[in-house]
Scaffold this active site. Sequence first.
Site, short mmCIF file in Angstrom:
data_model
loop_
_atom_site.label_atom_id
_atom_site.label_comp_id
_atom_site.label_asym_id
_atom_site.label_seq_id
_atom_site.Cartn_x
_atom_site.Cartn_y
_atom_site.Cartn_z
N GLN A 15 -1.17 -13.66 -38.14
CA GLN A 15 -1.83 -12.83 -39.14
C GLN A 15 -3.35 -13.00 -39.11
OE1 GLN A 15 0.04 -12.27 -43.08
NE2 GLN A 15 0.67 -14.39 -42.86
N TYR A 64 2.33 -23.98 -37.25
CA TYR A 64 3.76 -23.85 -37.56
C TYR A 64 3.78 -23.49 -39.04
CZ TYR A 64 8.71 -25.04 -37.99
OH TYR A 64 10.06 -25.00 -38.21
N ASP A 105 -2.89 -24.69 -49.36
CA ASP A 105 -2.77 -25.14 -50.76
C ASP A 105 -1.56 -26.06 -50.94
OD1 ASP A 105 -1.20 -22.90 -50.06
OD2 ASP A 105 -1.01 -22.23 -52.15
N TYR A 128 5.94 -29.13 -44.28
CA TYR A 128 4.82 -28.29 -43.84
C TYR A 128 3.50 -28.85 -44.41
CZ TYR A 128 1.70 -24.20 -43.95
OH TYR A 128 0.62 -23.34 -43.83
N LYS A 132 0.30 -30.32 -42.36
CA LYS A 132 -1.04 -29.70 -42.46
C LYS A 132 -2.07 -30.72 -42.94
CE LYS A 132 -2.03 -25.95 -41.81
NZ LYS A 132 -2.46 -25.27 -40.56
N1 LIG Z 1 0.80 -17.79 -44.11
C1 LIG Z 1 0.43 -18.39 -45.24
O1 LIG Z 1 0.88 -18.06 -46.34
C2 LIG Z 1 -0.60 -19.51 -45.20
C3 LIG Z 1 -0.95 -20.15 -46.40
C4 LIG Z 1 -1.89 -21.17 -46.36
C5 LIG Z 1 -2.47 -21.53 -45.17
N2 LIG Z 1 -2.11 -20.89 -44.01
C6 LIG Z 1 -2.71 -21.33 -42.76
O2 LIG Z 1 -3.49 -20.27 -42.22
C7 LIG Z 1 -3.46 -20.34 -40.79
C8 LIG Z 1 -3.05 -19.01 -40.21
O3 LIG Z 1 -1.74 -18.70 -40.71
P1 LIG Z 1 -1.02 -17.33 -40.38
O4 LIG Z 1 -0.34 -16.89 -41.62
O5 LIG Z 1 -1.94 -16.40 -39.67
O6 LIG Z 1 0.11 -17.87 -39.37
P2 LIG Z 1 1.10 -17.04 -38.44
O7 LIG Z 1 1.01 -15.59 -38.73
O8 LIG Z 1 2.42 -17.74 -38.54
O9 LIG Z 1 0.48 -17.27 -36.99
C9 LIG Z 1 0.51 -18.52 -36.36
C10 LIG Z 1 0.45 -18.27 -34.87
O10 LIG Z 1 0.48 -19.54 -34.20
C11 LIG Z 1 1.34 -19.39 -33.07
N3 LIG Z 1 1.90 -20.66 -32.62
C12 LIG Z 1 2.72 -21.51 -33.30
N4 LIG Z 1 3.08 -22.53 -32.50
C13 LIG Z 1 2.51 -22.30 -31.29
C14 LIG Z 1 2.54 -23.00 -30.07
N5 LIG Z 1 3.23 -24.14 -29.90
N6 LIG Z 1 1.85 -22.49 -29.01
C15 LIG Z 1 1.17 -21.34 -29.15
N7 LIG Z 1 1.09 -20.63 -30.30
C16 LIG Z 1 1.77 -21.11 -31.36
C17 LIG Z 1 2.46 -18.49 -33.59
O11 LIG Z 1 3.21 -17.97 -32.53
P3 LIG Z 1 4.78 -17.70 -32.78
O12 LIG Z 1 4.84 -16.61 -33.80
O13 LIG Z 1 5.26 -17.32 -31.44
O14 LIG Z 1 5.36 -18.99 -33.30
C18 LIG Z 1 1.65 -17.45 -34.35
O15 LIG Z 1 1.18 -16.41 -33.50
C19 LIG Z 1 -2.53 -21.50 -40.44
O16 LIG Z 1 -3.28 -22.66 -40.21
C20 LIG Z 1 -1.69 -21.68 -41.69
O17 LIG Z 1 -1.19 -22.99 -41.83
C21 LIG Z 1 -1.20 -19.87 -44.01
#
Ligand SMILES: NC(=O)c1ccc[n+]([C@@H]2O[C@H](COP(=O)([O-])OP(=O)(O)OC[C@H]3O[C@@H](n4cnc5c(N)ncnc54)[C@H](OP(=O)(O)O)[C@@H]3O)[C@@H](O)[C@H]2O)c1
Length: 307
Positions: A15, A64, A105, A128, A132
């Site tokens: 995302q 993750y 968070d 998780y 983090k």
């Molecule tokens: N989503 C939320 O609600 C949320 C809330 C708070 C903080 N965050 C943080 O914000 C950041 C961005 O989150 P997001 O929502 O954009 O996450 P996301 O949509 O889940 O994207 C994460 C990306 O990382 C890739 N990835 C995971 N393991 C991998 C590996 N071993 N090798 C290569 N690529 C890998 C995933 O690929 P696959 O899809 O193939 O696994 C995916 O494309 C993260 O640090 C997350 O912890 C997110």
Amino acid sequence: MSVRPQILIVGSAGQVGLELQRSFRDSGEITAVDRAEIDLAVADETRSLIRRVNPDIILNAAAYTAVDRAESEPELAMAINAHTPRVLAEEARRSGALLVHYSTDYVFDGEKHGPWTEEDVPNPQNSYGISKLAGEEAIRQVGGKYLIFRTSWVYGPHGANFLLTMLRLAKQRDRLSIVDDQFGAPTTSIELADATYYTVTKIVAGKAGPVDAWAGLYHTTCSGSTSWCGFAKAIFARAGKLLGGKLPVVDPIRSEDYPTPAKRPHNSVLSNAKFNERFGVQLSPWDTALDAVIAQLSKTDQSRAES
Ligand SMILES: NC(=O)c1ccc[n+]([C@@H]2O[C@H](COP(=O)([O-])OP(=O)(O)OC[C@H]3O[C@@H](n4cnc5c(N)ncnc54)[C@H](OP(=O)(O)O)[C@@H]3O)[C@@H](O)[C@H]2O)c1
């Protein structure tokens, strides 16, 4: 740093990764990689990628993020959320690159009354959150030029997220029961990527002062707060056109009535005061940001209908 910096975006299909590619598109030479190009869990692959690209800026959007699945795969969550950030930080430190990393968070237990600050002591309640927090600590230990943005409830026009799940469920059901006792700030991938861009641009232009003045941890979310139930109601209040008028009734429930493998905090609202003051950058109120995503989805929907 060169006039046109080399920018490496990892997790580029996620995302935030997708939106970072948009926000930074005119800022330098972009190399965007995701799982198709590299398994970030393999440290040697990650190191050789960075040495080959030799970036000035590393944007780490990979993580993750399957909060419930992490309860049964804690090692995998730890590998990508803690060990990979350490490798990225070590490589950034070695070459003098700027590392931008995102955290969550969910490092907090949710028991505080009022918004959490960067000074508050984390106490994650699920695997998780633990992974983090370990990632944050790894980067802090390595040091160098880094920014950690703790954000929350991320969603946007692409990917797996609450908004798109609500829109899908609304087509299948007439009533939805949604948790009403967990509070946070829904934050769009668009706002987060743009805030990252403005902050990095200031740093690169030397307008944020020396490294000691800006390197560190910041809470970076849309402003305001709501519950998941409030978020769902706000979505449906705006999504009439997208759903062809088929709007579900939303019933508030308690967390106990919706058991999940991972425990989630009741209050994970983050104070953005440090980020706003240090960089003069502010994300939009969560409901205004929601308007923008719904408008974008409606536009895509309309052009699909017309083609
Ligand atoms: N989503 C939320 O609600 C949320 C809330 C708070 C903080 N965050 C943080 O914000 C950041 C961005 O989150 P997001 O929502 O954009 O996450 P996301 O949509 O889940 O994207 C994460 C990306 O990382 C890739 N990835 C995971 N393991 C991998 C590996 N071993 N090798 C290569 N690529 C890998 C995933 O690929 P696959 O899809 O193939 O696994 C995916 O494309 C993260 O640090 C997350 O912890 C997110």
